[in-house]
Write a protein that holds these residues in place. Sequence first.
Motif, PDB file in Angstrom:
ATOM      1  N   SER A  15       0.602  -1.328   0.168  1.00  0.00           N
ATOM      2  CA  SER A  15      -0.079   0.141   0.105  1.00  0.00           C
ATOM      3  C   SER A  15       0.875   1.347  -0.003  1.00  0.00           C
ATOM      4  CB  SER A  15      -0.849   0.050   1.069  1.00  0.00           C
ATOM      5  OG  SER A  15      -0.215   0.203   2.503  1.00  0.00           O
ATOM      6  N   ARG A  16       2.280   1.163  -0.493  1.00  0.00           N
ATOM      7  CA  ARG A  16       3.096   2.305  -0.548  1.00  0.00           C
ATOM      8  C   ARG A  16       3.509   2.456  -1.914  1.00  0.00           C
ATOM      9  NH1 ARG A  16       6.926   3.241   4.182  1.00  0.00           N
ATOM     10  NH2 ARG A  16       7.642   5.310   3.544  1.00  0.00           N
ATOM     11  N   LEU A  41      -4.303   6.561  -5.109  1.00  0.00           N
ATOM     12  CA  LEU A  41      -5.459   6.210  -4.242  1.00  0.00           C
ATOM     13  C   LEU A  41      -6.402   5.338  -4.830  1.00  0.00           C
ATOM     14  CD1 LEU A  41      -5.576  10.157  -2.985  1.00  0.00           C
ATOM     15  CD2 LEU A  41      -4.800   7.969  -1.557  1.00  0.00           C
ATOM     16  N   ARG A  46      -1.719   4.039   0.122  1.00  0.00           N
ATOM     17  CA  ARG A  46      -2.002   4.803   1.141  1.00  0.00           C
ATOM     18  C   ARG A  46      -0.941   5.652   1.805  1.00  0.00           C
ATOM     19  NH1 ARG A  46      -5.836   4.840  -1.040  1.00  0.00           N
ATOM     20  NH2 ARG A  46      -8.022   4.099  -0.581  1.00  0.00           N
ATOM     21  N   THR A  47       0.327   5.173   1.189  1.00  0.00           N
ATOM     22  CA  THR A  47       1.559   6.023   1.711  1.00  0.00           C
ATOM     23  C   THR A  47       2.188   6.295   0.490  1.00  0.00           C
ATOM     24  OG1 THR A  47       1.813   4.912   3.723  1.00  0.00           O
ATOM     25  CG2 THR A  47       3.646   6.184   2.809  1.00  0.00           C
ATOM     26  N   THR A  73      -5.138  12.049   0.205  1.00  0.00           N
ATOM     27  CA  THR A  73      -4.461  11.061   0.854  1.00  0.00           C
ATOM     28  C   THR A  73      -4.775  10.727   2.426  1.00  0.00           C
ATOM     29  OG1 THR A  73      -2.619  10.999  -0.736  1.00  0.00           O
ATOM     30  CG2 THR A  73      -2.187   9.618   1.114  1.00  0.00           C
ATOM     31  N   SER A  74      -4.728  11.905   2.963  1.00  0.00           N
ATOM     32  CA  SER A  74      -5.097  12.152   4.425  1.00  0.00           C
ATOM     33  C   SER A  74      -6.439  12.004   4.722  1.00  0.00           C
ATOM     34  CB  SER A  74      -4.925  13.631   4.819  1.00  0.00           C
ATOM     35  OG  SER A  74      -3.453  13.925   5.051  1.00  0.00           O
ATOM     36  N   GLY A  78      -4.040   8.048   4.886  1.00  0.00           N
ATOM     37  CA  GLY A  78      -2.724   7.837   4.455  1.00  0.00           C
ATOM     38  C   GLY A  78      -1.871   9.154   4.714  1.00  0.00           C
ATOM     39  N   SER A  79      -0.828   9.233   4.011  1.00  0.00           N
ATOM     40  CA  SER A  79      -0.015  10.152   4.078  1.00  0.00           C
ATOM     41  C   SER A  79       1.110  10.412   2.825  1.00  0.00           C
ATOM     42  CB  SER A  79       0.955   9.922   5.081  1.00  0.00           C
ATOM     43  OG  SER A  79       2.092   8.870   5.052  1.00  0.00           O
TER      44      SER A  79
END
Length: 141
Positions: A15-16, A41, A46-47, A73-74, A78-79
């Motif tokens: 997920s990165r 996304l 999510r990262t 993303t937030s 996520g970030s």
Amino acid sequence: MSLPQLNLYRHDRESRALITLAGEIDLDTAPLVRGSLEECLRDGIRTIDIDLTTVTFCDCSGLNAFLHASQQTSAAGGSLRLHHPSPLVARLVDLTGCGALLLGLPSGHPAPPLRGGLVPTDPTSPHWPAPVAPALAGGGR
């Protein structure tokens, strides 16, 4: 019509995603950046780590694409972080007060003045392979 002066590489691990940008981010190329980050996304990423080492120019339309993607993303839990900004990008981020949001810097901490990994936290693993395929202006990976 000429192609945008930007190459985009994406490498996923679960997920990165590591997004490496090379070239200029401006009014013509910001939609490519924005679309690519939105695609992350949609794909469940999510990262998102964005490597700016080889970005030679970024204007406010590029900054806007990063801010929009950070917000999205937030909202998805996520970030998003920018890594290795050039002095120009670091100054743009600093002047707009976005360092805490985009670089993960403490509030009021100036963006790093030079390239080369001076961002205090860089979660990108050195074991990630180098991206191999440039994105086309049409949105391919």
